[in-house]
Design an enzyme around this catalytic site. Structure first.
Site, PDB file in Angstrom:
ATOM      1  CB  CYS A  45      18.133  11.301  -6.745  1.00  0.00           C
ATOM      2  SG  CYS A  45      17.448  11.547  -5.088  1.00  0.00           S
ATOM      3  CG  ASP A 139      -2.068  -7.907  -1.133  1.00  0.00           C
ATOM      4  OD1 ASP A 139      -1.134  -7.156  -1.488  1.00  0.00           O
ATOM      5  OD2 ASP A 139      -2.092  -8.498  -0.032  1.00  0.00           O
TER       6      ASP A 139
END
Length: 218
Positions: A45, A139
């Site tokens: 990570c 959206d």
């Protein structure tokens, strides 16, 4: 709650390394990339967070904001940020959400509902499924989901490619074939009739199968 493509991305409020946000308001009118991490100070990570920082301008050019989330608190993230810059040469330049109560990773179905309500005492292996990528459209609907194992660094060049494809579909009613790259031919989606395609593409299109029509990338 199980999340699928075209579901609305759950809204939430959270503390981040850049202050408090309300997620849908933060997204605004553009696109967003949300990607998760099972624990701070984890090796793969660390490389990913730095890699994305180096690609921020590429995402911005596509009107796409970046936000990360890791299953620890913001103070831990701020301490981690020094390691990220040291290891990758890129300082953290986008918000990293703190989720020490596991609320958001559970909301996004990355941990089961019975995982508890604290990151304390949990290892990265306990949170291994918090390795997901979500691309969210203007959206506020989920356009892409990907989940990687902890041992495989994510390919953010591929994620940019997916974003390009999604935006072409949204803007031009085309799809992209296997292994497509920017500038290569694209596919007219089945919902566009031959008549509409002929009007949209006056130079014509190539029909390889009754349902497979290629056209130069718009």
């Amino acid at each position: 709650m199980s999340l699928r493509i075209n579901d609305e991305a759950p809204d939430f409020t959270a503390d981040t390394t850049e202050g408090a946000i309300s997620f849908h308001d933060w997204i605004g009118e553009g696109w967003a990339l949300l990607f998760s991490h099972p624990k701070d100070f984890t090796p793969v990570c660390t490389t990913e967070l730095g890699a994305v920082a180096g690609l921020k301008d590429d995402f911005a050019a596509r009107n796409c904001k970046i936000i990360g989330i890791s299953v620890d608190g913001v103070s831990d993230h701020q301490a981690w940020s020094g390691d990220i810059e040291s290891a990758t040469g890129n300082a953290l330049n986008y918000p990293l959400i703190g989720d020490p109560e596991l609320a958001i990773v559970k909301l996004y179905d990355m941990l089961p509902g019975d995982a508890g309500d604290t990151s304390e005492g949990r290892t990265a292996a306990d949170n291994a499924t918090a390795r997901s990528v979500f691309i969210i459209g203007p959206d506020k609907k989920i356009k892409v989901t990907l989940t990687y194992p902890m041992t495989t660094g994510r390919n953010f060049d591929e994620i940019l490619r997916i974003l390009d494809s999604c935006q072409l579909t949204a803007n031009e009613q085309v799809a992209t074939p296997a292994n497509w790259r920017q500038g290569e031919d694209v596919i007219i989606v089945p919902g566009v009739s031959d008549e509409a395609a002929a009007e949209k593409y006056p130079d014509g299109f190539e029909r390889r199968l009754p349902y497979l029509r290629y056209v130069p990338q718009p």
